[in-house]
Each structure stands twice: as structure tokens, then as C-alpha cells.
Design an enzyme around this catalytic site. Sequence first.
Site, short mmCIF file in Angstrom:
data_model
loop_
_atom_site.label_atom_id
_atom_site.label_comp_id
_atom_site.label_asym_id
_atom_site.label_seq_id
_atom_site.Cartn_x
_atom_site.Cartn_y
_atom_site.Cartn_z
N CYS A 1 4.97 5.83 18.41
CA CYS A 1 6.20 6.13 19.11
C CYS A 1 7.15 6.88 18.19
O CYS A 1 7.66 6.31 17.24
CB CYS A 1 6.85 4.85 19.62
SG CYS A 1 8.22 5.18 20.70
N ASN B 1 -8.01 4.13 8.63
CA ASN B 1 -7.42 2.97 9.30
C ASN B 1 -7.49 3.06 10.82
O ASN B 1 -7.41 2.05 11.50
CB ASN B 1 -5.97 2.78 8.87
CG ASN B 1 -5.16 4.05 8.93
OD1 ASN B 1 -5.49 5.04 8.29
ND2 ASN B 1 -4.10 4.04 9.72
N THR C 1 11.74 -7.71 -11.20
CA THR C 1 11.13 -9.04 -11.29
C THR C 1 9.92 -9.11 -10.36
O THR C 1 10.01 -8.76 -9.18
CB THR C 1 12.16 -10.13 -10.91
OG1 THR C 1 13.26 -9.99 -11.80
CG2 THR C 1 11.57 -11.52 -11.02
N GLY D 1 0.80 -1.22 0.00
CA GLY D 1 0.00 0.00 0.00
C GLY D 1 0.84 1.27 0.00
O GLY D 1 0.47 2.27 -0.61
N THR D 2 1.98 1.24 0.67
CA THR D 2 2.82 2.44 0.74
C THR D 2 3.45 2.74 -0.62
O THR D 2 3.40 3.88 -1.10
CB THR D 2 3.93 2.24 1.81
OG1 THR D 2 3.30 1.97 3.06
CG2 THR D 2 4.81 3.46 1.92
N SER E 1 -3.62 -3.17 -0.72
CA SER E 1 -2.51 -3.92 -0.13
C SER E 1 -2.96 -5.35 0.21
O SER E 1 -4.10 -5.56 0.64
CB SER E 1 -2.08 -3.18 1.14
OG SER E 1 -1.14 -3.95 1.85
C1 LIG Z 1 -5.04 3.29 4.98
C2 LIG Z 1 -3.70 2.67 4.76
N1 LIG Z 1 -2.97 3.05 3.69
C3 LIG Z 1 -1.77 2.53 3.43
C4 LIG Z 1 -1.21 1.60 4.26
C5 LIG Z 1 0.14 1.03 3.94
O1 LIG Z 1 0.04 -0.27 3.42
P1 LIG Z 1 1.31 -1.26 3.47
O2 LIG Z 1 1.45 -1.72 4.87
O3 LIG Z 1 0.92 -2.38 2.53
O4 LIG Z 1 2.47 -0.50 2.95
C6 LIG Z 1 -1.92 1.17 5.40
C7 LIG Z 1 -1.33 0.21 6.35
O5 LIG Z 1 -1.55 0.28 7.55
C8 LIG Z 1 -3.20 1.72 5.65
O6 LIG Z 1 -3.92 1.36 6.71
#
Ligand SMILES: Cc1ncc(COP(=O)(O)O)c(C=O)c1O
Length: 403
Positions: A328, A152, A240, A72-73, A202
Amino acid sequence: MRRVYFDHAATTPVDPEVAELVMKYMTDHFGNPSSVHGFGREVKKPLEQAREQVTKAIGASHVGEIAFCSGGTEAANMALRGAAHINKQKGNHIITTSVEHHAVLSTCQQLAKEGFEVTVLPVDQYGRVSVEDVKNALTEQTILVSIMHANNEVGTIMPIADIGKMLKEQDRKIIFHTDAVQSIGKLPVNVDDLNVDILTLSGHKIYGPKAIGAMYLRRGTWWQPIMYGGGQERRRRPGTENAPGIIGLGKAIEKVTENREQEAERLTKMRKKLVDKILHNIPNTRLNGDPDNCLPGHASFCFDYIEGESMLLSLDMQGIAISSGSACTSGSLEPSHVLLAMGIPKEIAHGSLRITMGKYNTEEDVDYFVDNLIPIIERLRKMSPLASGACTPCGCASCEENH
Ligand SMILES: Cc1ncc(COP(=O)(O)O)c(C=O)c1O
């Protein structure tokens, strides 16, 4: 001792069927999908099948709109950086919200350092941005809007379809990205209904493997890659492919989408039981986020006078895994930026807990959790100088220092 995992927004266990498939493509079928020989071909086919599974799950029209990446990042970085830089000639303004995940917020901060102007919109008490605020923030320079589908930390659902519709009506080809990492498998996610141009997701939040994700890019969206190398993923993401991860993600998204409605209904019932039981039995407690318009298994609370971390550690000793809203940072606990953005005072935000339930949780888990939480909170409040009205800095009953 019973073990209860209530931290599904952090990560989920891999579904055994998915794990078996991943293992198969790590051992028996280990070829490089770009190789033309049989070892490569036997991986290429299921990899493309995974692309079809993702395409279908989010209602995309073409498999070519899906590019796999490391999570996701990375997907958020690809979405924002790839859309911002290529459109710089058109304008330099980006809009986002104050409650985004750091994958989006930090990328926007970096883009600001690179010369983009970033508007970070406020949210209401539930953590929701208004369509009106997004509309009012638009300028002639706006090229990109990025707003998460569901939060989240507090689970609040954003009005993505309405924002997308409003942006389309501007008729200025403003690119609209949504981070759907938390909503896939929990809410209906259809890129046309949501009116988005880019959507990111993700694997590890949907019972798939970690470090695998995907970006949906609507055909015709002006975008450029952020990394250069081989021509994999139609030149959108070189390197890859993580074939076992991709194949696992395909299976995982297929399964969560198939079972979404009944699972959402089950989790909503469990959430109601949990919320009612907590609010009824523990005074000086507030539910964070939108009470109704939220993710099915998601509940965030603030308990006055105590710290989230102490509750988390005490619950951990009873085999219960939850998360606190604090992060933290350089040795000190910072309250969640999401809770602060919702207007919750710092000292109250410190006492937050996030409970996120998933497919293996049962009603018995809810009972076990609440039955353990009640005495923990009573004990911690007894020890808390804040609850007894004692001097906060030193904890004494009546401090001569007058802190
Ligand atoms: C809303 C949201 N976006 C992005 C991410 C990042 O995803 P990843 O852990 O796959 O990099 C998260 C992970 O906690 C998330 O909750």
C-alpha cells in the site's frame, strides 16, 4: 475457529525457550554489558556467547566478524553504506538486482543520490539473476555487489556461491554482500561456501525477537561504520547493546540451524501438498518463482481475475493469515516490484498471494487453508467483472461508454 498462521516470511512467533531467555535478561540480569561491575559482567558473557552462536551458525572464522544491530534493514544499511563510501576512491559503481528487499533497494537509491552509479540487474521468469549478467555488468569502477540469498516474496534462491566465485576470480577485491534474512534456518548458510564478504540477517524471521539483527563482515574487508557514538560492537555499531535481543538471537539461530535439515524436509513435503492441491483444484492459477529451487515452506501464486487483498481479507475472516504481494503506497495498492520484475503483467500481479509456512504448521493447516481458499476464490471470481468479461472500469455487462 481454527487459526492458521501462514505468514512466516513477514515474521515468526518467538520460540518459548528464546522468549524465556530474553525475559531473564530484561529482568533478573538487566545490567549494561559495558559496565565493569558484576551486573554488567553477567550480561557480557552470554552476549559474547550469542556472538559465538552466530559465528558458528554461518561458518564465520572469528567472533570479531559479527556485529549486532537493530535488524535486517539496519544491517543492510551498514553493509552497503559502510562498504560504498570508504571505497569511493577506488570506484563508484554498485550492482544489485530488481528483486531485492527495500532494505537494499532503497539504500542503493539513496547511494545513487549521493553520487554512486547503481546497476539494477533484471531477473528471469523465476526471479533469478544470472551469473553471466552480473559478470557483464562489472566495470573498472565496480566496488560492491549486493544480491539476496533467497527472495522474500517468491522464495527463489539466487546463485550466490557461483556469483561469489566469479567475483573472486576477477581478483579486484569487489565486495560481495548477501541479504540472508530469509535463508537462515532454511538453507545451508556458510559464508565461505557462499564466497561472500558481508552477510546480513535478522532475528524475527527465525523465531527470535524483533528489532535485532547482525552483520557478518569478513576480516580484511574495507568498511567503515555508518553511525558514531560509543565504542560498542568493536566500533562497528555504537550504542548500548540490546542484550536481551542479542542473547535471544543467539539462541534462535542456534536452534534453527540445528533443526534445519529435518524441518526443511518436512516443510518441503507440506509445500508440495499445498501447491499440488491448489493447482489441481483452482483453474487459472500460476505458481510464482522457481518451482524447485526455492525456500522450503514458501509458495506464491497469482489467481487470475481477482485481487490479492480481497482474498487476504476473506481468509482473515476464516482465521488464516497470509500475505498479498501488493504494497500500500499512498493509499493505492501497488503490485509487487518482484512479480513485475519477473515479467508478470500488472493486472495478474494484483492477484497474488504469498503463503509461508513455519515450524508450528501441520498438514491439517494446509488442508484447512486450501479448503477455505477454493470457495473464496469461486465467490470472488463470480463477483469479478474481469472473470465475466464485463467492462472493467464500471463492471457493467455491456457498457455503452465503451471503456
Ligand atoms: C529479504 C529481507 N531483507 C531484509 C528485511 C528487513 O529485515 P528487518 O525486518 O529485520 O528490518 C526483510 C524483512 O522482511 C527481508 O525479508
